[in-house]
Design an enzyme around this catalytic site. Structure first.
Site, mmCIF file in Angstrom:
data_model
loop_
_atom_site.group_PDB
_atom_site.id
_atom_site.type_symbol
_atom_site.label_atom_id
_atom_site.label_comp_id
_atom_site.label_asym_id
_atom_site.label_seq_id
_atom_site.Cartn_x
_atom_site.Cartn_y
_atom_site.Cartn_z
ATOM 1 N N GLU A 276 0.986 -1.104 0.057
ATOM 2 C CA GLU A 276 0.319 0.072 -0.135
ATOM 3 C C GLU A 276 1.051 1.249 0.112
ATOM 4 O O GLU A 276 2.231 1.149 0.266
ATOM 5 C CB GLU A 276 -1.490 0.183 0.927
ATOM 6 N N ASN B 284 -12.303 -1.209 -0.751
ATOM 7 C CA ASN B 284 -12.010 -1.236 -0.021
ATOM 8 C C ASN B 284 -12.376 -1.406 1.813
ATOM 9 O O ASN B 284 -12.971 0.288 1.817
ATOM 10 C CB ASN B 284 -9.589 -0.874 0.523
ATOM 11 N N GLU B 285 -12.873 -2.615 2.019
ATOM 12 C CA GLU B 285 -13.148 -2.645 3.631
ATOM 13 C C GLU B 285 -14.269 -1.636 4.021
ATOM 14 O O GLU B 285 -13.758 -0.247 5.050
ATOM 15 C CB GLU B 285 -11.726 -1.962 5.195
ATOM 16 N N TYR C 128 -7.050 -8.797 11.552
ATOM 17 C CA TYR C 128 -4.964 -8.902 12.271
ATOM 18 C C TYR C 128 -5.299 -9.039 13.393
ATOM 19 O O TYR C 128 -6.536 -9.298 14.112
ATOM 20 C CB TYR C 128 -4.461 -7.220 12.004
ATOM 21 N N GLU D 232 -6.384 -9.468 2.918
ATOM 22 C CA GLU D 232 -5.344 -8.630 4.051
ATOM 23 C C GLU D 232 -5.099 -9.614 5.528
ATOM 24 O O GLU D 232 -6.299 -9.991 6.064
ATOM 25 C CB GLU D 232 -5.908 -7.183 4.636
#
Ligand code: AHR
Length: 505
Positions: A27, A172-173, A244, A292
């Site tokens: 990124e 994204n998200e 994460y 991710e």
């Protein structure tokens, strides 16, 4: 001695391992691009300014795909800022990471880098602050040979051949309130469907990823996936998952079992996707792009690093540059075990990220690039997980965790390749005790000479650093014995192990 027992039989296949499972993510964030993959002043820089030492490590790590350019960054990104003569490119505010984006690197340069490191480029379009037209423009620029405005622009910029990008992320998200353009599931689903339909009209061969939840712990999780897939089912190929992990305080028992959370996340998304499949009465199956995943000390970012001052917009600041321990490597190896265990439905994944930010590879601006502990389980898994993922029968003692209740002390997965034999990946989640793992491998036939490698240390918090880059390395595990069709290996406390039978190490 604590004992666990595993049965490995190639007749019980989960599914083939897609090489895209070993993808990564770069990124425009911190020093991932600038001072990371790209640093024209560095002694190892090639003619395009890319660090050769970093490229060597990316190849050694076995990365197969690379997602770009974000991440949160993409939701404020104008892709056309990053094409054409570098001197003419605008400097922009990057609101996601409170930085200045110089646009020195854009799609053409990154595509060239991806080619140099033998990675497939996976590109995310901005559906946060942009829409269908801009997605079509960048697709035309990337994939149409010539004869139109954007394709001729690419040719004029020195890239006669199209980049031929197959995999595209639709934003994204978009479920996250931190995301520029954050929207409801229904609003995102309609935009993603329109964009997907248009992109397929331009290039029927694209593979499209709809945004799933940014974590299984979002309040909208589950319902988000249902709504998005009801609108997009026939138009997309994948739904994304992001996760994460970090220890909460000193609750290492829960942290070491993070893969339990990943297993549950994956299985819940499969159930939701298959629910929509049933409602629609279709034969098409939607797979997961786990694009991710990693160990990330996210609370440190929120509490210590986050800059919000209107006067501070640094270029390539040191952001999310955590040091990873032996325990982190064990958790990361276990997350890979979870991904492989679901190889029939998780057919793409990206460790997030690759260089400097949340990264297995670190760079010194005037010095070498070096490997974090987390580099090793990824590199060894990418190299040795070949062929087909196998369903195992595992009997292991359990232990108690605050977040997941009783979980297995040992976790494992195996892969089988007709040519190369079998590989078993295992973790021992005990912080104090080694475990003897007995493997009934009679189904594999003649066992040949097995070999094992482990990551462990007397200090589970040991880490590598620029000053001591080889403090933690994988070590040969000489405890393996073969007894007829049975293998025995000792798993040290808090360890990750790979054991190959008739394969390379
Ligand atoms: O990888 C860091 C950030 O984590 C990404 O930009 C975003 O997609 C996620 O929240």
């Amino acid at each position: 001695m604590i004992r666990a027992h595993l049965t490995v039989d190639p007749h019980f296949a989960v599914g083939p391992i897609d090489r895209r499972l070993f993808g990564s993510f770069v990124e425009h964030l911190g020093r991932a691009v600038y001072e990371g993959i790209y640093d024209p002043r560095h002694p190892t820089a090639d003619e395009q300014g890319f660090r050769r030492d970093v490229m060597d490590l990316v190849r050694e790590m076995g990365v197969t795909t690379v997602r770009y350019p974000g991440g949160n960054f993409v939701s404020g990104y104008r892709w056309e800022d990053g094409i054409g003569p570098v001197a003419d490119r605008p400097r922009r505010l990057d609101l996601a990471w409170h930085s200045t984006e110089t646009n020195e690197i854009g799609l053409d340069e990154f595509a060239a880098w991806a080619k140099k490191v033998d990675c497939e480029l996976m590109y995310a379009v901005n559906l946060g602050t942009r829409g269908v037209l801009e997605a079509l423009d960048v697709l035309e620029y990337a994939n149409i040979r010539s004869g139109t405005h954007w394709s001729d622009m690419r040719v004029a910029n020195g890239h006669a051949d199209p980049h031929g990008i197959r995999m595209w992320c639709l934003g994204n998200e978009m479920d996250g309130p931190w995301q520029l353009g954050h929207s409801t599931a229904q609003a995102y689903a309609e935009l993603a469907a329109k964009t997907a339909r248009a992109m397929r009209q331009l290039d029927p061969d694209v593979e499209l990823v709809a945004c799933g939840s940014s974590s299984a712990h979002m309040p909208t999780f589950g319902e988000w996936e249902r709504v998005v897939l009801e609108e997009t089912y026939d138009l997309v190929d994948f739904i994304s998952c992001h996760a994460y992990y970090e220890p909460k305080g000193e609750d290492y028992a829960t942290y070491l079992a993070s893969a339990v959370d990943m297993d549950r996340f994956i299985e819940a998304v499969i159930a939701t996707a298959d629910h929509v499949k049933a409602v629609k009465g279709t034969d098409k199956t939607i797979n997961i792009s786990f694009d991710e995943w990693n160990v990330w000390y996210q609370t440190r970012y929120v509490e210590e690093e986050k800059v919000t001052s209107i006067d501070q917009w640094p270029v390539a600041p040191h952001l999310l540059e955590h040091s990873y321990t032996v325990m982190d490597a064990v958790v990361l190896g276990n997350l890979l075990i979870s991904l492989i265990r679901h190889a029939d439905r998780v057919t793409a994944a990206s460790i997030a990220q690759l260089v400097n930010t949340i990264a297995p590879i670190m760079t010194e601006p005037d010095g070498p690039a070096w490997r974090q502990t987390t580099f090793y389980p990824f590199a060894l898994t990418a190299r040795l997980a070949k062929g087909t993922a196998l369903e195992l029968k595992l009997d292991s003692p359990a232990y108690d965790t605050a977040d997941f209740g009783e979980v297995s002390l040992v976790d494992a997965v195996a892969t089988h390749d007709e040519a190369g034999g079998a590989t078993i990946f295992a973790v021992n989640r005990s912080l104090t005790d080694e475990v003897e793992l007995e493997i009934d491998a009679a189904g594999l036939g003649a066992l040949g000479t097995p070999s094992a490698t482990s990551i462990f240390d007397d200090d589970p918090h040991a880490a590598n650093s620029a000053a001591d880059p080889d403090r933690v390395r994988p070590r040969p595990n000489d405890s393996v014995v073969v007894d007829g069709g049975t293998l025995r290996v000792t798993l040290p406390a808090c360890s990750w192990t790979v054991l190959t039978v008739d394969g390379e190490r």
